[in-house]
Each structure stands twice: as structure tokens, then as C-alpha cells.
Scaffold this motif. Structure first.
Motif, PDB file in Angstrom:
ATOM      1  N   SER A 384     -17.893   3.197  20.605  1.00  0.00           N
ATOM      2  CA  SER A 384     -18.042   4.102  19.544  1.00  0.00           C
ATOM      3  C   SER A 384     -16.910   4.278  18.829  1.00  0.00           C
ATOM      4  O   SER A 384     -15.639   4.399  19.406  1.00  0.00           O
ATOM      5  N   LYS A 385     -17.085   4.855  17.615  1.00  0.00           N
ATOM      6  CA  LYS A 385     -15.913   5.617  16.755  1.00  0.00           C
ATOM      7  C   LYS A 385     -16.513   6.743  16.191  1.00  0.00           C
ATOM      8  O   LYS A 385     -17.510   6.439  15.184  1.00  0.00           O
ATOM      9  N   ASP A 386     -15.825   7.967  16.247  1.00  0.00           N
ATOM     10  CA  ASP A 386     -16.617   9.175  15.609  1.00  0.00           C
ATOM     11  C   ASP A 386     -16.009   9.285  14.214  1.00  0.00           C
ATOM     12  O   ASP A 386     -14.851   8.522  13.951  1.00  0.00           O
ATOM     13  N   GLN A 387     -16.838   9.621  13.191  1.00  0.00           N
ATOM     14  CA  GLN A 387     -16.772  10.031  11.746  1.00  0.00           C
ATOM     15  C   GLN A 387     -16.029   8.390  11.373  1.00  0.00           C
ATOM     16  O   GLN A 387     -15.209   8.463  10.307  1.00  0.00           O
ATOM     17  N   ALA A 388     -16.469   7.346  11.785  1.00  0.00           N
ATOM     18  CA  ALA A 388     -16.442   6.038  11.045  1.00  0.00           C
ATOM     19  C   ALA A 388     -16.756   5.878   9.732  1.00  0.00           C
ATOM     20  O   ALA A 388     -16.283   5.040   9.110  1.00  0.00           O
ATOM     21  N   LEU A 389     -18.024   6.311   9.434  1.00  0.00           N
ATOM     22  CA  LEU A 389     -18.667   6.178   8.425  1.00  0.00           C
ATOM     23  C   LEU A 389     -19.208   7.680   7.769  1.00  0.00           C
ATOM     24  O   LEU A 389     -19.755   8.286   8.178  1.00  0.00           O
ATOM     25  N   ALA A 390     -18.896   7.404   6.330  1.00  0.00           N
ATOM     26  CA  ALA A 390     -19.265   8.761   5.401  1.00  0.00           C
ATOM     27  C   ALA A 390     -20.601   8.365   4.787  1.00  0.00           C
ATOM     28  O   ALA A 390     -20.735   7.457   3.868  1.00  0.00           O
ATOM     29  N   VAL A 391     -21.530   9.173   4.940  1.00  0.00           N
ATOM     30  CA  VAL A 391     -22.983   9.031   4.084  1.00  0.00           C
ATOM     31  C   VAL A 391     -22.678  10.287   2.885  1.00  0.00           C
ATOM     32  O   VAL A 391     -22.574  11.327   3.496  1.00  0.00           O
ATOM     33  N   TYR A 392     -23.026   9.668   1.909  1.00  0.00           N
ATOM     34  CA  TYR A 392     -22.869  10.883   0.661  1.00  0.00           C
ATOM     35  C   TYR A 392     -24.031  10.621  -0.201  1.00  0.00           C
ATOM     36  O   TYR A 392     -24.563   9.707  -0.466  1.00  0.00           O
ATOM     37  N   ASP A 393     -24.423  11.807  -0.988  1.00  0.00           N
ATOM     38  CA  ASP A 393     -25.359  11.748  -1.977  1.00  0.00           C
ATOM     39  C   ASP A 393     -24.826  11.338  -3.367  1.00  0.00           C
ATOM     40  O   ASP A 393     -25.423  10.805  -4.073  1.00  0.00           O
ATOM     41  N   SER A 394     -23.594  11.899  -3.616  1.00  0.00           N
ATOM     42  CA  SER A 394     -22.768  11.538  -5.003  1.00  0.00           C
ATOM     43  C   SER A 394     -21.347  11.557  -5.055  1.00  0.00           C
ATOM     44  O   SER A 394     -20.822  12.404  -4.204  1.00  0.00           O
ATOM     45  N   LEU A 395     -20.686  11.110  -5.612  1.00  0.00           N
ATOM     46  CA  LEU A 395     -19.255  11.104  -5.610  1.00  0.00           C
ATOM     47  C   LEU A 395     -18.950  12.421  -6.560  1.00  0.00           C
ATOM     48  O   LEU A 395     -19.312  12.452  -7.738  1.00  0.00           O
ATOM     49  N   ALA A 396     -18.276  13.257  -5.995  1.00  0.00           N
ATOM     50  CA  ALA A 396     -17.646  14.642  -6.686  1.00  0.00           C
ATOM     51  C   ALA A 396     -16.517  14.347  -7.317  1.00  0.00           C
ATOM     52  O   ALA A 396     -16.165  14.845  -8.336  1.00  0.00           O
ATOM     53  N   ARG A 397     -15.438  13.684  -6.724  1.00  0.00           N
ATOM     54  CA  ARG A 397     -14.113  13.811  -7.363  1.00  0.00           C
ATOM     55  C   ARG A 397     -13.580  12.427  -6.740  1.00  0.00           C
ATOM     56  O   ARG A 397     -13.825  11.792  -5.636  1.00  0.00           O
ATOM     57  N   VAL A 398     -12.372  12.180  -7.542  1.00  0.00           N
ATOM     58  CA  VAL A 398     -11.452  10.843  -7.207  1.00  0.00           C
ATOM     59  C   VAL A 398      -9.939  11.323  -7.339  1.00  0.00           C
ATOM     60  O   VAL A 398      -9.803  12.162  -8.126  1.00  0.00           O
ATOM     61  N   GLU A 399      -9.570  11.180  -6.034  1.00  0.00           N
ATOM     62  CA  GLU A 399      -8.123  11.407  -6.094  1.00  0.00           C
ATOM     63  C   GLU A 399      -7.247  10.204  -6.164  1.00  0.00           C
ATOM     64  O   GLU A 399      -7.483   9.135  -5.437  1.00  0.00           O
ATOM     65  N   VAL A 400      -6.496  10.138  -7.228  1.00  0.00           N
ATOM     66  CA  VAL A 400      -5.479   8.937  -7.403  1.00  0.00           C
ATOM     67  C   VAL A 400      -4.210   9.117  -6.495  1.00  0.00           C
ATOM     68  O   VAL A 400      -3.665  10.132  -6.348  1.00  0.00           O
TER      69      VAL A 400
END
Length: 531
Positions: A384-400
Motif C-alpha cells: 500500500s501507499k498512503d495519500q497516493a491518490l487525491a480525490v477532488y470535487d473541483s480545481l481551485a487553483r493552479v500553481e505554475v
């Protein structure tokens, strides 16, 4: 610490055991000291002190790159005659015996990895004004010296650069007195020769890095890749072979060699599909994971993150690509690992609709998420690997990334090539507080973006910097303009400029943008290539 590929051999007793363990280290020390005597004692002296046997040399600790720069300087400025073979052996010996402990080098790995498009933070104000006005703070932070040796370094600067007291941030103060009596003392306290970290690392057993490694990386213009890297022992280090594929399914392969310095500093030269690349990574104490960066040998700015996980025969989940999944949408995910066997779980509320392909190295699935947003633990059987997948409802911001970058014009018949810049977009969802830009934002990982450039301010817009300073392609690689005067610009100015780089990520019909600052500058005429 676990050991690898070693057999236990019965020993006659404690005395014999000590002799067997000490012999290789003693032989290496004697050989290294002989190299110094043969190549360096025309200027340096044998002190007769077993702790610091050679003047100046024994009073410093540096990274492999630091020792290489020192030897190059001795050759070019002092006329030292050192063969290529001896030079390599000297760097190996000095880095192994007078290097930096992993914890000492860790905060400044960006310099070792040639990932220099960032603004240093947390630099002491005095050291920033006295030292980091000419070179990076990482440059002196990756050295350890006695206080007297730091003072001698001040003397070197005065002798080698006699106009140093006339520079900005020097001519307004008694620079030499401050440097000698305050700065050198502070450096001696902050970066001393003898530290508990170094004493501990010297005494620690060092891992053998031979074996099969699961590698994940990124090549600008090609994309993310996964591969297997085999490392076998050679006379000077390791022989390497690499086989894998990019995220679009195209194959990659390569061969090369590597050296390991100080027991953990991995340096490899490898040719991948005809392109010469370099790997700079740090291994953990057990020799099970290495992290760092791989970049183009001819253009160090063209590179990306690199991670390698050793195959120890046990099941392991290394990563999930991509590392994000939007609630209510079906998407393909690939679990990357080794020896994968057993039931697959992508965490609470994530349904596996279909297994598309599966073997012991990777599992490709069609998945759909429901329930609450947040990080998920991914497992395959007992791995197993902890925090391997992020489930989200909407994209809030983008960091370049990089947030602040420097590119340089070049080419156009000149000897200096253009220095490009590589951009990537990192997505974030709002955390539990619902406010983007706070500490609890959920990092979604790298996301595909549409790239564009714009003038950074009114002056840049007036000068049409976005037209002349360069262009950015679909993969996020910015290529600056040609060197030399441009008759289309006012007063035939060159193609420098100030730009804003815009990365736009599409999320369910909404475009979320992030920005980075880019300075397109003239050629770096004083840049040295220290190979």
C-alpha cells in the motif's frame, strides 16, 4: 539497516573481524592520501597531524561537485598537472572522506540537481549581503570548514577578486573587516568542519546500490515515464541499463554508468534514445529509495524530477498516474509498482469499473470516485501507499512552476546557446476550510495545461516583449529569442524582456489559470562549465 546481496562469512574471532572490516577502508585511505601527495603537495604541505594531514585540504568538507570545482580551479589558476584518471579518483576519495552527511546536503539539493530557477529564502541577512550577492547561498552552505579556513577563504576572495570591496553592498561598508572578523566567524559557527551529523554518517554502514530499480521520471517535451533500471557493479561504480515507456505508450531505452560518492550521492551519465542525460539523486540510508533530478547534459534546464525504488522482492506500490481523480467522473489510472499481486483498492468511495491491463509491474484501471474529497490510500494485496491518490470535487487553483525563472537569449550564429525554461502546472483543490490558497489545500499533482505568454507590465507591453523575447510550446518549454540586435525593436535592441507565463488547466468546462514570472536576459558570459 538491511543488507543486500551479501553472504555472512564465519570469522575466527573479534580481532579477525575488526581486521577484515578495517582493511578496505584503510587501503582506500592510504591510496587517497598518496594521490594527494602525488598531485597536490607542490603547494600544500603534509602537516604530520593524523586528523588534518594536509594543509587547507583537510580543513574542508564539500560535495562531489564542490571538490571538482576546487580541482578545476587548481588546474586553471595554479597550473596543477593532474591526469583525468587521478582527478576522478581524487574527487571520489575527497567526497567519500570529506563530504557532507545527507542531512547537511538535503536543504540545498536544488543546486546539486542543477534546478536553479528558484528564489532562495531563509538566507541570513548578513550572509546574503556579504556572500549571496555574488553567488547562491547554497554555494557556501554546501561547504564545511574550520573557522580559520573560512577566514582564509576571505583572503582568497581579496587576492583573486581585488575589486570586491568596490561592488554594490561592499563599498558602503568596511567589507574586509566585516568579512574577516564577523562573517567568517559566523560561517565557522553555522557550517563547522566537525559536526555530529558527519561523525554519525561516517560510522554508518553504506548500502550497495546494485539491483533492479523501479524508476519514475519526467522528460520535458516527452512527458512522464516509468522504467526499470538495472545497476550492476563495475570497476568504478555501476553499469546501467534502462527500459521503459512514456505516458503516451512510446518506448524508451538507455545505457550508462554511475558513481556513488559519500555513500549516498548518485551521479550517472546515461544516454536515452540518443540523448545524453545526467542523473543526480540521493539514496536513503537503507539504499531502498533514491530521489533527485535527471537533465540534458548539454542543456541542464531541460530536465525533471526522478525517483527510483529498489526491487527487493517484496510487493510495493510506488505511485498512481495521474495522481488525481475527480468526483463523479470516470478516468483511467495506472498503479505503478513492483511484484504487484492481490486485490486492488483505490481507497474509500473509489470504484474500479474495469481492469484494462495488469501485470506485476503496473495495473491500469478505469475508476470512478464518490463520497468525500481527500487523499486516498492505494493498495494491491499487502502493498500500500498512503495519500497516493487525491480525490477532488473541483480545481481551485493552479500553481505554475517555476514561479520565478530566468531564460537567456542566444544562438543566431553566436557560440552561446539559448537557455530555455521548462514549465509545469500543479493543481490544487480547496481543503476542509473551502478557501483556496491556505495550508490545507489538497495537492492534486501535475496536470496537463495550455500555455501562453503575456507582457509582465506596461513597459513590457509597450516594448512588445511577448513578440520578441521568445515563445512557449504546447509542452511548456519556453525558447527565448535570438541573440544580437534586432532591427525591428526600438534602437535595434536585443530580444530580452519581462514576461508572464500563463498555464491554463481545463476542469469540467472551467479554465483555471496560474502564472509564473519570467525574465529573458542576455547571455551569461561568465558561466563556467565544470565537467
Amino acid at each position: 539497516m538491511t543488507t543486500h546481496n551479501k553472504k555472512r562469512v564465519p570469522l575466527a574471532g573479534p580481532a579477525l573481524a575488526l581486521a577484515v572490516m578495517a582493511a578496505p577502508a584503510l587501503a582506500a585511505t592510504e591510496a587517497g592520501e598518496e594521490l594527494i601527495r602525488n598531485n597536490c603537495l607542490a603547494c600544500h604541505s603534509d602537516t604530520g597531524n593524523s586528523e588534518t594531514p594536509f594543509s587547507r585540504i583537510s580543513e574542508q568538507r564539500k560535495t562531489p561537485e564542490g571538490w571538482l570545482m576546487t580541482i578545476n580551479r587548481m588546474q586553471e589558476l595554479r597550473g596543477a598537472q593532474i591526469s583525468t584518471e587521478d582527478k576522478r579518483a581524487l574527487v571520489q576519495y575527497l567526497a567519500d572522506h570529506q563530504g557532507l552527511a545527507p542531512s547537511e546536503a538535503e536543504p540545498y539539493r536544488y543546486l546539486l540537481e542543477q534546478d536553479t530557477n528558484l528564489v532562495e529564502s531563509g538566507v541570513d541577512e548578513g550572509l546574503g549581503q556579504m556572500c549571496a550577492r555574488c553567488h547562491s547561498a547554497a554555494r557556501f552552505s554546501l561547504q564545511r570548514r574550520t573557522e580559520d579556513e573560512w577566514k582564509r577563504l576571505v583572503g582568497f576572495h581579496m587576492g583573486q577578486f581585488p575589486t570586491i570591496e568596490l561592488h554594490s553592498l561592499a563599498r558602503d561598508r568596511a567589507w574586509y573587516d566585516i568579512a574577516q572578523n564577523q562573517t567568517a566567524v559566523e560561517l565557522g559557527n553555522k557550517f563547522p568542519l566537525i559536526t555530529p551529523e558527519w561523525n554519525s554518517w561516517k560510522a554508518a554502514p553504506k548500502a550497495d546500490l546494485t539491483g533492479r530499480w523501479r524508476v519514475l521520471g519526467y522528460v520535458p517535451g516527452k512527458g512522464e515515464f516509468t522504467a526499470w533500471m538495472d545497476a550492476s557493479k563495475s570497476e568504478t561504480g555501476y553499469q546501467l541499463s534502462l527500459e521503459g515507456q512514456y505516458s503516451d505508450g512510446s518506448a524508451l531505452s538507455g545505457k550508462g554508468s554511475a558513481r556513488v560518492y559519500t555513500g549516498y550521492e548518485w551521479r550517472a551519465a546515461i544516454e536515452i534514445d540518443g540523448v545524453k542525460m545526467r542523473q543526480v539523486m540521493a539514496a536513503d540510508a537503507e539504499g531502498s529509495v533514491m530521489d533527485g533530478r535527471m537533465f540534458n547534459t548539454e542543456a541542464r534546464e531541460i530536465g525533471g524530477e526522478l525517483m527510483a525504488v529498489r526491487d527487493q522482492g517484496q510487493p510495493a506500490v510506488v505511485a498512481v498516474l495521474p495522481a488525481h481523480l475527480k468526483l463523479g467522473e470516470s478516468a483511467e489510472l495506472t498503479i505503478v509498482g513492483q511484484n504487484l499481486d492481490g486485490d486492488v483498492s483505490l481507497g474509500d468511495g473509489v470504484e474500479i469499473e474495469k481492469v484494462i491491463a495488469r501485470d506485476g509491474d503496473s495495473i491500469r484501471v478505469l475508476a470512478k470516485a464518490s463520497g468525500a474529497a481527500g487523499a486516498r490510500t492505494v493498495s494491491v494485496g499487502d502493498a500500500s501507499k498512503d495519500q497516493a491518490l487525491a480525490v477532488y470535487d473541483s480545481l481551485a487553483r493552479v500553481e505554475v512552476t517555476p514561479a520565478n525563472a530566468l531564460s537567456r537569449i542566444g544562438g543566431n550564429g553566436g557560440e552561446m546557446a539559448k537557455v530555455r525554461t521548462v514549465y509545469r502546472a500543479v493543481g490544487y483543490a480547496a481543503g476542509a476550510d473551502g478557501q483556496p490558497g491556505t495550508d490545507d489545500d489538497l495537492r492534486l499533482g501535475y496536470m496537463p495545461a495550455t500555455w501562453s505568454i503575456a507582457p509582465a507590465d506596461e513597459v513590457a507591453a509597450h516594448d512588445k516583449d511577448e513578440k520578441y523575447a521568445g515563445a512557449i510550446d504546447a509542452s511548456g518549454i519556453f525558447t527565448p529569442g535570438d541573440a544580437g540586435p534586432n532591427p525591428e525593436r526600438k534602437m535595434s535592441a536585443n530580444n530580452v524582456g519581462r514576461l508572464t507565463v500563463v498555464g491554463s488547466v481545463s476542469d469540467g468546462g472551467n479554465d483555471v489559470t496560474g502564472e509564473g514570472s519570467l525574465l529573458v536576459a542576455p547571455q551569461d558570459f561568465v558561466r563556467r562549465v565544470l565537467d
